[in-house]
Scaffold this motif. Structure first.
Motif, PDB file in Angstrom:
ATOM      1  N   PRO A  83       0.807  -1.230   0.000  1.00  0.00           N
ATOM      2  CA  PRO A  83       0.000   0.000   0.000  1.00  0.00           C
ATOM      3  C   PRO A  83       0.836   1.274   0.000  1.00  0.00           C
ATOM      4  O   PRO A  83       0.487   2.244  -0.679  1.00  0.00           O
ATOM      5  N   SER A  84       1.921   1.296   0.768  1.00  0.00           N
ATOM      6  CA  SER A  84       2.746   2.503   0.835  1.00  0.00           C
ATOM      7  C   SER A  84       3.352   2.829  -0.529  1.00  0.00           C
ATOM      8  O   SER A  84       3.327   3.978  -0.980  1.00  0.00           O
ATOM      9  N   LEU A  85       3.898   1.816  -1.187  1.00  0.00           N
ATOM     10  CA  LEU A  85       4.467   2.020  -2.518  1.00  0.00           C
ATOM     11  C   LEU A  85       3.378   2.415  -3.505  1.00  0.00           C
ATOM     12  O   LEU A  85       3.580   3.301  -4.346  1.00  0.00           O
ATOM     13  N   ALA A  86       2.226   1.775  -3.408  1.00  0.00           N
ATOM     14  CA  ALA A  86       1.130   2.074  -4.319  1.00  0.00           C
ATOM     15  C   ALA A  86       0.710   3.540  -4.213  1.00  0.00           C
ATOM     16  O   ALA A  86       0.506   4.221  -5.223  1.00  0.00           O
ATOM     17  N   TYR A  87       0.574   4.020  -2.987  1.00  0.00           N
ATOM     18  CA  TYR A  87       0.153   5.410  -2.784  1.00  0.00           C
ATOM     19  C   TYR A  87       1.211   6.370  -3.342  1.00  0.00           C
ATOM     20  O   TYR A  87       0.892   7.347  -4.027  1.00  0.00           O
ATOM     21  N   SER A  88       2.485   6.082  -3.059  1.00  0.00           N
ATOM     22  CA  SER A  88       3.559   6.939  -3.558  1.00  0.00           C
ATOM     23  C   SER A  88       3.564   6.995  -5.082  1.00  0.00           C
ATOM     24  O   SER A  88       3.720   8.066  -5.687  1.00  0.00           O
ATOM     25  N   LEU A  89       3.377   5.853  -5.733  1.00  0.00           N
ATOM     26  CA  LEU A  89       3.357   5.808  -7.195  1.00  0.00           C
ATOM     27  C   LEU A  89       2.126   6.517  -7.756  1.00  0.00           C
ATOM     28  O   LEU A  89       2.193   7.133  -8.821  1.00  0.00           O
ATOM     29  N   ALA A  90       0.997   6.435  -7.041  1.00  0.00           N
ATOM     30  CA  ALA A  90      -0.206   7.134  -7.484  1.00  0.00           C
ATOM     31  C   ALA A  90       0.031   8.643  -7.493  1.00  0.00           C
ATOM     32  O   ALA A  90      -0.358   9.343  -8.436  1.00  0.00           O
ATOM     33  N   VAL A  91       0.665   9.152  -6.441  1.00  0.00           N
ATOM     34  CA  VAL A  91       0.983  10.576  -6.377  1.00  0.00           C
ATOM     35  C   VAL A  91       1.929  10.965  -7.510  1.00  0.00           C
ATOM     36  O   VAL A  91       1.722  11.983  -8.192  1.00  0.00           O
ATOM     37  N   LYS A  92       2.950  10.170  -7.746  1.00  0.00           N
ATOM     38  CA  LYS A  92       3.907  10.458  -8.816  1.00  0.00           C
ATOM     39  C   LYS A  92       3.243  10.422 -10.190  1.00  0.00           C
ATOM     40  O   LYS A  92       3.587  11.203 -11.091  1.00  0.00           O
ATOM     41  N   ALA A  93       2.283   9.510 -10.372  1.00  0.00           N
ATOM     42  CA  ALA A  93       1.571   9.445 -11.648  1.00  0.00           C
ATOM     43  C   ALA A  93       0.812  10.741 -11.906  1.00  0.00           C
ATOM     44  O   ALA A  93       0.813  11.264 -13.027  1.00  0.00           O
ATOM     45  N   VAL A  94       0.175  11.279 -10.874  1.00  0.00           N
ATOM     46  CA  VAL A  94      -0.545  12.547 -11.032  1.00  0.00           C
ATOM     47  C   VAL A  94       0.435  13.683 -11.287  1.00  0.00           C
ATOM     48  O   VAL A  94       0.168  14.572 -12.107  1.00  0.00           O
ATOM     49  N   GLU A  95       1.558  13.676 -10.607  1.00  0.00           N
ATOM     50  CA  GLU A  95       2.580  14.697 -10.869  1.00  0.00           C
ATOM     51  C   GLU A  95       3.032  14.634 -12.322  1.00  0.00           C
ATOM     52  O   GLU A  95       3.161  15.660 -13.000  1.00  0.00           O
ATOM     53  N   ASP A  96       3.284  13.408 -12.822  1.00  0.00           N
ATOM     54  CA  ASP A  96       3.722  13.252 -14.214  1.00  0.00           C
ATOM     55  C   ASP A  96       2.683  13.803 -15.187  1.00  0.00           C
ATOM     56  O   ASP A  96       3.034  14.378 -16.228  1.00  0.00           O
ATOM     57  N   ALA A 132      -4.816   3.023  -0.085  1.00  0.00           N
ATOM     58  CA  ALA A 132      -4.105   2.863  -1.347  1.00  0.00           C
ATOM     59  C   ALA A 132      -5.076   2.660  -2.500  1.00  0.00           C
ATOM     60  O   ALA A 132      -4.891   3.206  -3.600  1.00  0.00           O
ATOM     61  N   GLU A 133      -6.123   1.877  -2.275  1.00  0.00           N
ATOM     62  CA  GLU A 133      -7.111   1.640  -3.334  1.00  0.00           C
ATOM     63  C   GLU A 133      -7.800   2.935  -3.736  1.00  0.00           C
ATOM     64  O   GLU A 133      -7.978   3.225  -4.930  1.00  0.00           O
ATOM     65  N   VAL A 134      -8.195   3.740  -2.745  1.00  0.00           N
ATOM     66  CA  VAL A 134      -8.837   5.019  -3.054  1.00  0.00           C
ATOM     67  C   VAL A 134      -7.859   5.933  -3.790  1.00  0.00           C
ATOM     68  O   VAL A 134      -8.215   6.622  -4.760  1.00  0.00           O
ATOM     69  N   ALA A 135      -6.600   5.950  -3.341  1.00  0.00           N
ATOM     70  CA  ALA A 135      -5.595   6.816  -3.959  1.00  0.00           C
ATOM     71  C   ALA A 135      -5.367   6.450  -5.419  1.00  0.00           C
ATOM     72  O   ALA A 135      -5.294   7.331  -6.291  1.00  0.00           O
ATOM     73  N   VAL A 136      -5.272   5.171  -5.710  1.00  0.00           N
ATOM     74  CA  VAL A 136      -5.009   4.747  -7.085  1.00  0.00           C
ATOM     75  C   VAL A 136      -6.200   5.035  -7.982  1.00  0.00           C
ATOM     76  O   VAL A 136      -6.041   5.474  -9.128  1.00  0.00           O
ATOM     77  N   MET A 137      -7.411   4.822  -7.479  1.00  0.00           N
ATOM     78  CA  MET A 137      -8.596   5.133  -8.269  1.00  0.00           C
ATOM     79  C   MET A 137      -8.702   6.635  -8.527  1.00  0.00           C
ATOM     80  O   MET A 137      -9.055   7.078  -9.624  1.00  0.00           O
ATOM     81  N   THR A 138      -8.383   7.433  -7.510  1.00  0.00           N
ATOM     82  CA  THR A 138      -8.389   8.888  -7.683  1.00  0.00           C
ATOM     83  C   THR A 138      -7.335   9.310  -8.692  1.00  0.00           C
ATOM     84  O   THR A 138      -7.588  10.154  -9.567  1.00  0.00           O
ATOM     85  N   ALA A 139      -6.155   8.718  -8.574  1.00  0.00           N
ATOM     86  CA  ALA A 139      -5.065   9.039  -9.497  1.00  0.00           C
ATOM     87  C   ALA A 139      -5.433   8.674 -10.933  1.00  0.00           C
ATOM     88  O   ALA A 139      -5.102   9.414 -11.873  1.00  0.00           O
ATOM     89  N   ALA A 140      -6.118   7.549 -11.125  1.00  0.00           N
ATOM     90  CA  ALA A 140      -6.514   7.144 -12.478  1.00  0.00           C
ATOM     91  C   ALA A 140      -7.402   8.199 -13.118  1.00  0.00           C
ATOM     92  O   ALA A 140      -7.242   8.545 -14.301  1.00  0.00           O
ATOM     93  N   THR A 141      -8.350   8.740 -12.338  1.00  0.00           N
ATOM     94  CA  THR A 141      -9.227   9.783 -12.856  1.00  0.00           C
ATOM     95  C   THR A 141      -8.441  11.047 -13.193  1.00  0.00           C
ATOM     96  O   THR A 141      -8.604  11.639 -14.265  1.00  0.00           O
ATOM     97  N   LEU A 142      -7.563  11.465 -12.282  1.00  0.00           N
ATOM     98  CA  LEU A 142      -6.786  12.687 -12.502  1.00  0.00           C
ATOM     99  C   LEU A 142      -5.827  12.541 -13.682  1.00  0.00           C
ATOM    100  O   LEU A 142      -5.661  13.475 -14.482  1.00  0.00           O
ATOM    101  N   VAL A 143      -5.183  11.397 -13.797  1.00  0.00           N
ATOM    102  CA  VAL A 143      -4.279  11.167 -14.930  1.00  0.00           C
ATOM    103  C   VAL A 143      -5.042  11.270 -16.243  1.00  0.00           C
ATOM    104  O   VAL A 143      -4.583  11.906 -17.202  1.00  0.00           O
ATOM    105  N   GLN A 144      -6.220  10.664 -16.290  1.00  0.00           N
ATOM    106  CA  GLN A 144      -7.009  10.727 -17.522  1.00  0.00           C
ATOM    107  C   GLN A 144      -7.422  12.162 -17.834  1.00  0.00           C
ATOM    108  O   GLN A 144      -7.357  12.601 -18.993  1.00  0.00           O
ATOM    109  N   TRP A 145      -7.838  12.915 -16.825  1.00  0.00           N
ATOM    110  CA  TRP A 145      -8.246  14.298 -17.053  1.00  0.00           C
ATOM    111  C   TRP A 145      -7.098  15.141 -17.586  1.00  0.00           C
ATOM    112  O   TRP A 145      -7.261  15.890 -18.554  1.00  0.00           O
ATOM    113  N   PHE A 146      -5.936  15.036 -16.966  1.00  0.00           N
ATOM    114  CA  PHE A 146      -4.810  15.878 -17.376  1.00  0.00           C
ATOM    115  C   PHE A 146      -4.242  15.469 -18.733  1.00  0.00           C
ATOM    116  O   PHE A 146      -3.918  16.320 -19.567  1.00  0.00           O
TER     117      PHE A 146
END
Length: 289
Positions: free
Chosen positions: A179-192, A267-281
């Motif tokens: 979960p910790s790695l997943a959350y960190s990668l989700a944040v980085k995906a949104v940053e990217d 982590a699950e909520v973070a990744v789902m949120t990140a997926a939406t944000l990545v698609q939007w950006f």
């Protein structure tokens, strides 16, 4: 096959029947081990019975499974029946059946074999399915098809952000979640995804800094023709990004609070949120007025 079939007597309440199950439940075990048998056994033409095949244990594979899956399998012979019995006993004692199957999927099995196991998992109500992790076939947690499709689209069209999102998905829904790695990668995906849109001249910007820029300019939006006056699209976008940023409980090192850790649910909520944000950006949906 009729996917709508339910056992007689459960027509009015199928909640228990439709629940997903972890591990290898009793009603799945024999089918599961029939599949494992196809992976561990080799065959050759029988010298005693022309036209028939003799089966024997692939000892090289057994030893590799021991090393890679960290499961001791003491049998050293080649008997198909004794060997499979020993493998089953050893992996069940270590509760490593799915770990071994995941390894075999990634390193040995054909597409047909993967599809065969997937049928067993689906019909048994397993919480796992055969999917792809980091470019290889493997076991992933089962989610609704519509959710999987949306995430897959964000991954495939997101460029480098999509690559990070794929790693975050694997760390969340793979056979050994982190979960910790997943959350960190989700944040980085949104940053990217967000940096080229919001801060193209600052490629080292963090999500916190991006949030500040969106807040300070105050003119970011999504392509809606109408908005709620109390929840305009720009504010909702910023709220989602701030939620993702603030929710990473273990973002900073040096803390000693045992309550500050990333849970699987977070982590699950973070990744789902990140997926939406990545698609939007990455799709151009996020824009300045």
């Amino acid at each position: 096959m009729n996917d709508n079939w339910r056992p007689l007597g459960l027509d009015s309440d199928t909640t228990a029947y439709d629940a997903l199950h972890d591990g290898v439940p009793d009603w799945m075990a024999e089918s599961f081990w029939d599949w494992m048998r196809t992976q561990f056994l080799l065959s050759q033409r029988s010298e005693e019975y022309p036209g028939a095949l003799d089966y024997f244990l692939d000892q090289d594979l057994v030893r590799q499974v021991e090393r890679r899956c960290r499961v001791a399998i003491p049998y050293r012979g080649y008997s198909a029946e004794i060997g499979m019995s020993e493998i089953r006993s050893s992996t069940e004692a270590a509760q490593a059946q799915l770990r071994v199957a995941d390894f075999l999927l990634a390193t040995r099995s054909t597409e047909h074999a993967g599809n065969s196991l997937d049928v067993v998992l689906e019909e048994s109500g397993s919480k796992w399915r055969v999917g792809e992790r980091s470019g290889s076939r493997g076991l992933v947690r089962r989610v609704r098809d519509s959710v999987q499709t949306a995430v897959d689209n964000a991954i495939s069209s997101g460029g480098h952000a999509g690559d990070r999102l794929a790693l975050a998905w694997t760390a969340t829904y793979g056979i050994d979640p982190n979960p910790s790695l997943a959350y960190s990668l989700a944040v980085k995906a949104v940053e990217d995804a967000a940096i080229p849109v919001v801060s193209p001249n600052d490629t080292s910007a963090t999500l916190g800094k991006i949030n500040s820029q969106i807040r300070d300019t105050g003119d970011w939006s999504l392509p809606f023709q109408r908005e709620d006056e109390y929840a305009p699209a720009g504010s909702t976008l910023l709220s989602m990004m701030k939620m993702l940023w603030a929710g990473q409980a273990d973002r900073h090192g040096g803390h000693h609070d045992p309550d500050l850790f990333v849970t699987q649910e977070a982590a699950e909520v973070a990744v789902m949120t990140a997926a939406t944000l990545v698609q939007w950006f990455t799709s151009g949906a996020v824009m300045r007025r």
